[in-house]
Design a protein around this motif. Structure first.
Motif, PDB file in Angstrom:
ATOM      1  N   ILE A 249      -6.864   0.664  -9.901  1.00  0.00           N
ATOM      2  CA  ILE A 249      -6.085   1.886 -10.067  1.00  0.00           C
ATOM      3  C   ILE A 249      -7.010   3.088 -10.338  1.00  0.00           C
ATOM      4  O   ILE A 249      -6.738   4.216  -9.930  1.00  0.00           O
ATOM      5  CB  ILE A 249      -5.045   1.675 -11.200  1.00  0.00           C
ATOM      6  N   LYS A 250      -8.147   2.826 -10.991  1.00  0.00           N
ATOM      7  CA  LYS A 250      -9.101   3.908 -11.267  1.00  0.00           C
ATOM      8  C   LYS A 250      -9.703   4.446  -9.969  1.00  0.00           C
ATOM      9  O   LYS A 250     -10.020   5.614  -9.854  1.00  0.00           O
ATOM     10  CB  LYS A 250     -10.222   3.402 -12.192  1.00  0.00           C
TER      11      LYS A 250
ATOM     12  N   THR B 297      -8.103   4.503  -7.047  1.00  0.00           N
ATOM     13  CA  THR B 297      -7.050   5.343  -6.449  1.00  0.00           C
ATOM     14  C   THR B 297      -7.085   6.732  -7.069  1.00  0.00           C
ATOM     15  O   THR B 297      -7.040   7.740  -6.367  1.00  0.00           O
ATOM     16  CB  THR B 297      -5.652   4.719  -6.707  1.00  0.00           C
ATOM     17  N   ASP B 298      -7.156   6.775  -8.383  1.00  0.00           N
ATOM     18  CA  ASP B 298      -7.190   8.064  -9.082  1.00  0.00           C
ATOM     19  C   ASP B 298      -8.397   8.894  -8.665  1.00  0.00           C
ATOM     20  O   ASP B 298      -8.273  10.085  -8.385  1.00  0.00           O
ATOM     21  CB  ASP B 298      -7.237   7.850 -10.605  1.00  0.00           C
TER      22      ASP B 298
ATOM     23  N   TYR C  14       0.798  -1.232   0.000  1.00  0.00           N
ATOM     24  CA  TYR C  14       0.000   0.000   0.000  1.00  0.00           C
ATOM     25  C   TYR C  14       0.829   1.280   0.000  1.00  0.00           C
ATOM     26  O   TYR C  14       0.263   2.374  -0.082  1.00  0.00           O
ATOM     27  CB  TYR C  14      -0.935  -0.003   1.222  1.00  0.00           C
TER      28      TYR C  14
ATOM     29  N   LEU D  33      -7.971  10.247  -5.090  1.00  0.00           N
ATOM     30  CA  LEU D  33      -7.009  11.360  -5.018  1.00  0.00           C
ATOM     31  C   LEU D  33      -7.622  12.637  -5.594  1.00  0.00           C
ATOM     32  O   LEU D  33      -7.514  13.710  -5.008  1.00  0.00           O
ATOM     33  CB  LEU D  33      -5.714  11.011  -5.765  1.00  0.00           C
TER      34      LEU D  33
ATOM     35  N   LYS E 164       5.331   6.363 -10.416  1.00  0.00           N
ATOM     36  CA  LYS E 164       4.152   6.769  -9.632  1.00  0.00           C
ATOM     37  C   LYS E 164       3.732   5.709  -8.618  1.00  0.00           C
ATOM     38  O   LYS E 164       3.723   4.520  -8.922  1.00  0.00           O
ATOM     39  CB  LYS E 164       2.981   7.018 -10.593  1.00  0.00           C
ATOM     40  N   ASN E 165       3.344   6.171  -7.434  1.00  0.00           N
ATOM     41  CA  ASN E 165       2.826   5.272  -6.392  1.00  0.00           C
ATOM     42  C   ASN E 165       1.701   4.395  -6.925  1.00  0.00           C
ATOM     43  O   ASN E 165       1.622   3.211  -6.624  1.00  0.00           O
ATOM     44  CB  ASN E 165       2.246   6.076  -5.216  1.00  0.00           C
ATOM     45  N   ARG E 166       0.810   5.021  -7.693  1.00  0.00           N
ATOM     46  CA  ARG E 166      -0.389   4.318  -8.127  1.00  0.00           C
ATOM     47  C   ARG E 166      -0.082   3.107  -9.021  1.00  0.00           C
ATOM     48  O   ARG E 166      -0.878   2.179  -9.103  1.00  0.00           O
ATOM     49  CB  ARG E 166      -1.367   5.276  -8.824  1.00  0.00           C
ATOM     50  N   GLN E 167       1.115   3.136  -9.675  1.00  0.00           N
ATOM     51  CA  GLN E 167       1.475   1.988 -10.514  1.00  0.00           C
ATOM     52  C   GLN E 167       2.081   0.861  -9.680  1.00  0.00           C
ATOM     53  O   GLN E 167       2.224  -0.265 -10.136  1.00  0.00           O
ATOM     54  CB  GLN E 167       2.488   2.427 -11.578  1.00  0.00           C
TER      55      GLN E 167
ATOM     56  N   ILE F 261       1.218   0.372  -6.139  1.00  0.00           N
ATOM     57  CA  ILE F 261       0.263  -0.141  -5.147  1.00  0.00           C
ATOM     58  C   ILE F 261      -0.552  -1.283  -5.746  1.00  0.00           C
ATOM     59  O   ILE F 261      -1.039  -1.183  -6.862  1.00  0.00           O
ATOM     60  CB  ILE F 261      -0.674   0.999  -4.666  1.00  0.00           C
TER      61      ILE F 261
ATOM     62  N   CYS G  66      -8.162   0.525  -3.330  1.00  0.00           N
ATOM     63  CA  CYS G  66      -7.003   1.138  -3.994  1.00  0.00           C
ATOM     64  C   CYS G  66      -6.050   0.067  -4.522  1.00  0.00           C
ATOM     65  O   CYS G  66      -5.473   0.212  -5.591  1.00  0.00           O
ATOM     66  CB  CYS G  66      -6.245   2.059  -3.042  1.00  0.00           C
TER      67      CYS G  66
END
Ligand SMILES: Nc1ncnc2c1ncn2[C@@H]1O[C@H](COP(=O)(O)OP(=O)(O)O)[C@@H](O)[C@H]1O
Ligand SMILES: [Mg+2]
Length: 363
Positions: free
Chosen positions: A145-146, A148-149, A48, A152, A104-107, A109, A141
């Motif tokens: 990934i969507k 998470t976006d 995470y 944010l 990027k973090n999101r890639q 997590i 999350c």
């Protein structure tokens, strides 16, 4: 998912250690303040990029050192994967997947999936709604990934809207700006609400089944998604319309209060046992079982979506559970890898791969 090896450098009280894990149950055993939770924290951080102890990244760096490093090797289906995280005192952290830098973090997590259960989770039902929201957010999350976006973006717009409301009580001056914020909040909020609704819907049958097996009763666990706008929705658009409508209706009240009072930031999950709120009417034992059922159900949902079980991390909860629930934990985790910590060495004899932790080292 199977964690095979963890290498830590300057991570909290661990200066350097390479730890090998086996399939099934792994048990970190040691006295208090030796580094057991630190090891579990490092593993879960890889999922995470957030500590379950809700602290800053910099606190993870060993006092007096410039950086901390986590390298985690795991098997995803049959592939061997490696993820690496390097945390610095002042610079942003570095992330790598299979040797390739990830910006990027999101890639990052949700690559390595784990779920954690700590004594703090036992308050999941008793405490305020933000605990339950973050329980949902963590899972969603990691899976989407969507999501998470959207989360944010939503948080950013909400902060902007609140800043405008704080600055001026003049609604005419800012009404165009608020219109734009409301539309964007409704759009992102709708995706969040829809995902939460669907996730709770998926979680409920698993949690219900586990709860009945664990408590050996026929008390039915029920999970209800509580929000300010809609009971259920067949699509995202329904939520969007409902959120927008609510924001518009409450705008005047928001202007007076100088803060946004509606939206998914107020969501909650209501957990019922035999039709009654467990928070208000459940016994301590029932509440414990319900929380455990939710966490274990989460692992089943992840399997459903990703086709692989997450690694289950249990920090120091064995002493909180009675014998039958302990037995249930060991039995219920057959096809998953589990990493747990305990001070009670005698009680876990022959229960799995024992790793003795002392002063930040495996001995
Ligand atoms: N950033 C840090 N640098 C050095 N030591 C730390 C850091 N953060 C925590 N510690 C030490 O880690 C130890 C606690 O480890 P922990 O994993 O919580 O113990 P336990 O084995 O009881 O789970 C304490 O001795 C604490 O001082
Ligand atoms: Mg601990």
């Amino acid at each position: 998912m199977k964690l095979t090896c963890l290498t830590l450098q300057n991570f909290r009280n661990i200066e350097y250690e390479k730890i090998y894990f086996s399939d099934g149950v792994n048990i970190l055993v040691g006295k208090n303040a030796q580094g057991k939770t630190n090891i579990l924290e490092a593993i879960n951080f890889c999922s995470y990029l957030k500590s379950f102890r809700s602290c800053s990244e910099q606190q993870l760096i060993m006092i007096g050192k410039e950086f901390a490093k986590i390298k985690l090797e795991y098997k995803d289906f049959s592939d061997n994967c490696v993820i690496e995280i390097k945390i610095f005192k002042t610079e942003p952290k570095q992330l790598k997947i299979n040797g390739i830098t990830v910006a990027k973090n999101r890639q990052f997590i949700g690559q390595f999936l784990s779920i954690v259960f700590t004594p703090d989770h036992l308050n999941l039902i008793k405490e305020g709604p933000n605990k339950r929201r973050s329980f949902l957010d963590m899972a969603l999350c990691a899976l989407d990934i969507k999501y998470t976006d959207a989360l944010l973006k939503y948080q950013k717009i909400l902060a902007q809207r609140n800043a405008v409301l704080k600055k001026s009580a003049d609604c005419f001056e800012n009404s165009l700006l608020l219109d734009v914020y409301d539309q964007n909040l409704a759009k992102e909020g709708a995706y969040i609400a829809y995902s939460r609704a669907k996730y709770i819907e998926k979680l409920e049958p698993f949690a219900k089944k586990i709860f009945m097996e664990m408590t050996k009763t026929d008390i039915k666990l029920k999970l209800l998604y509580i929000n300010q706008f809609l009971k259920t929705a067949d699509c995202c658009e329904d939520f969007e319309t409902a959120i927008l409508e609510r924001l518009r209706k409450k705008r005047q009240a928001d202007i007076i209060a100088r803060v946004t009072q509606s939206g998914i930031q107020k969501d909650d999950i209501l957990i019922l046992g035999a039709g009654k709120s467990l928070k208000h009417f459940g016994s301590q034992g029932q509440i414990r079982c319900a929380v455990l059922s939710l966490i274990l159900a989460q692992s089943k949902v992840i399997y459903d979506i990703r086709g692989d079980y997450p690694v289950i991390i249990l920090d120091d909860i064995l002493s909180e559970l009675d014998r039958t629930r302990k037995a249930f934990i060991f039995k219920g985790l057959e096809n998953t890898q589990c990493i747990l910590s305990t001070c009670e060495a005698q009680k876990v004899k022959n229960r799995g791969n024992i790793l003795k932790v002392s002063k930040g080292r495996i001995i």
